[in-house]
Design a protein around this motif. Sequence first.
Motif, PDB file in Angstrom:
ATOM      1  N   SER A 295       6.740   5.719   0.202  1.00  0.00           N
ATOM      2  CA  SER A 295       6.903   5.318  -1.646  1.00  0.00           C
ATOM      3  C   SER A 295       7.327   5.362  -2.218  1.00  0.00           C
ATOM      4  N   PRO A 296       8.142   4.774  -3.103  1.00  0.00           N
ATOM      5  CA  PRO A 296       9.347   5.113  -3.957  1.00  0.00           C
ATOM      6  C   PRO A 296       8.241   5.682  -5.328  1.00  0.00           C
TER       7      PRO A 296
ATOM      8  N   MET B 160       1.164  -1.141   0.312  1.00  0.00           N
ATOM      9  CA  MET B 160      -0.106   0.000   0.157  1.00  0.00           C
ATOM     10  C   MET B 160       0.948   1.642   0.127  1.00  0.00           C
ATOM     11  N   ALA B 161       0.219   2.355  -0.943  1.00  0.00           N
ATOM     12  CA  ALA B 161       0.942   3.360  -0.653  1.00  0.00           C
ATOM     13  C   ALA B 161       1.408   4.336  -0.140  1.00  0.00           C
ATOM     14  N   SER B 162       2.701   4.374   1.056  1.00  0.00           N
ATOM     15  CA  SER B 162       2.434   5.647   2.764  1.00  0.00           C
ATOM     16  C   SER B 162       3.748   6.792   1.561  1.00  0.00           C
ATOM     17  N   GLU B 163       3.376   7.114   2.585  1.00  0.00           N
ATOM     18  CA  GLU B 163       4.521   8.917   2.416  1.00  0.00           C
ATOM     19  C   GLU B 163       5.519   8.057   2.032  1.00  0.00           C
TER      20      GLU B 163
END
Lengths: 270, 252
Positions: free
Chosen positions: A6-7, A1-4
Amino acid sequence: MASESSPSSQGGHHFLLRRLHSLAGILPVGVFLVVHLTVNSTINFGGEAFQTQVDRIHDLEPFLLPVEIVGIFLPLLFHAVLGFQIWFSGRPNVGAYKYGGNLRYTFQRVTGGVAFVFILYHLWHMHWLGESLGGARFDPHDAAATAALAMKESLFGVPLNLLYAVGVLACVYHLANGLWTSLITWGITVGPSSQRTSGYVCAVFGVVLGIVGLSSVRGFKTYEGAEVTVQHTDAEQHGDTEQHGDAGQHGDAGHVSASQTSSQDLQRED
Amino acid sequence: MSKKFKVAIKRQDDPNGASRWERFEIENEKGMNITTALQRIAASPVTIDGKQSTPVAYDACCLEEVCGACSMLVNGSVRQACTALANTLLENKPDEITLEPMSKFPVVRDLVVDRSKMFNSLSRVHAWVPVDGYSDRGAGPRISQHQQEDSYPLTTCMTCGCCVESCPQFHPESDFIGPAAISQAVLFNEHPIGSFEADKRLEILTGNGGIADCGNAQNCVKVCPKNIPLTRSIAKAGRSATVFAIKQFFEK
Ligand code: HEM
Ligand code: HEM
Ligand code: SF4
Ligand code: SF4
Ligand code: FES
């Protein structure tokens, strides 16, 4: 899940790159397209008119190449590379959501792709850069005649003027719709009503530029100022013996006899 | 009135399980919506081929399109199950109604998905008004009638996920925060107290996954069940982002 954390493939310059992408599409590349298609359309006022315009551009020699590289090729390449990355970063879904905006979104990507292929082919075909690869049909000293001859060729049996028409329309749609989205991207048209109005304006711009572009394609296709010797050795080109209008070209199929041209390109075997 | 209709449901037993389609036939009722249909299936989960199955897992809460829990793909496009009326759906596509979980979120079970990514996005953009401390600082600043009218629609967002589900730029591999979070950032940036943190929000909006990832397909505004002017928020955010980026450039 994307979070702050995330690449992202673009590091911290994401926003800047995207705004430069938008800018590149409009400023050098879009302006070039408008100028280029307008200059080309002067063929409709005769070979001399077109030659005059080409001479004005080639007066830039010896700076023409640097200007082309910095002003056109690099911005175009930048826009195209990032454009493909943007394209593949999305998941087009017009199948499920058939809204006008979604169609425009998908079409913006498709026309970008078409433009890319067309421009590569076109550079090989017309620009001297294509010379070593057997292209470079265009001689700036004999602009109208050589461009006209080039337009009368065909590729895999498809007349080139048709391919050029597709290329022109793809580029024009892409620019017109790109202008419309860029007004939103930069926050100039905010509300739905202003976006609708700018949509009409961009559509009119696109239609006019499309007509200008198509008129150039037609202008070269039907240009008869020159009768030129071209040895059609290419298998596909044997089918391409259309006679244009009534003047000039009633020769035998493979040969059209030369008068006006001095171009070395044209004697080249391809 | 009492006519049967078919419902095809894409089911999945657990987050990592494979999905499968099951078909049910149910008796139509007056004013029946998809949530009711799922309740009827739960009452007697027997498929069309007579196989005993299990009740289909689904989310629902308010049953009046204000909580946002029941979003799913109905006939392939996203909407609230509680306001999707069977008869209207059957008018357009009489053979059967298909139900699938939203495709942009991890499936928990059957039609239930995990929308954490949206809530994460809200916290990324600081979608709240900062009020620290317990001391009474008196009445807050006044908000003009005009501003209230602009802001109110944005406050009705129920984080249902329809907008991001329809957004071609939002998907499991993308970092894009999506239109709902952008719109909330605009809401709080325009709030007199929320605006104290405007730069913080703009920092996020001009960062990875921010406003630049929007491709202007404008699906979001079409599917939003609350008719939130999302594209207006997006363009407003684009405008502030332009100004913010230029300001940043010159102030650094
Ligand atoms: C009406 C159809 C077109 C015709 C007849 C045409 C003709 C030409 C010619 C003759 C050249 C060589 C110029 C020179 O060497 O001085 C050229 C170059 C070029 N064309 Fe086109 N063109 C057409 C459409 C397009 C379109 C739609 C694009 C898309 C952007 C495009 C992009 C370019 C580029 C990038 C160059 C190289 C830069 C330059 O030489 O200025 N052309 N074109
Ligand atoms: C050569 C291959 C090209 C590709 C792959 C490409 C791709 C793209 C893509 C994907 C976008 C959408 C960006 C977004 O909405 O976020 C875009 C936007 C745009 N493109 Fe291209 N493009 C190409 C060539 C061109 C050309 C030849 C022109 C000019 C004639 C052009 C002008 C624009 C403009 C003005 C935009 C709008 C930017 C914005 O929305 O802010 N592109 N391009
Ligand atoms: S903006 Fe609309 S569609 Fe998106 S989450 Fe909020 S209510 Fe749902
Ligand atoms: S306008 Fe932007 S946010 Fe809305 S659906 Fe299109 S790409 Fe997604
Ligand atoms: S149950 Fe709350 S929106 Fe449908």
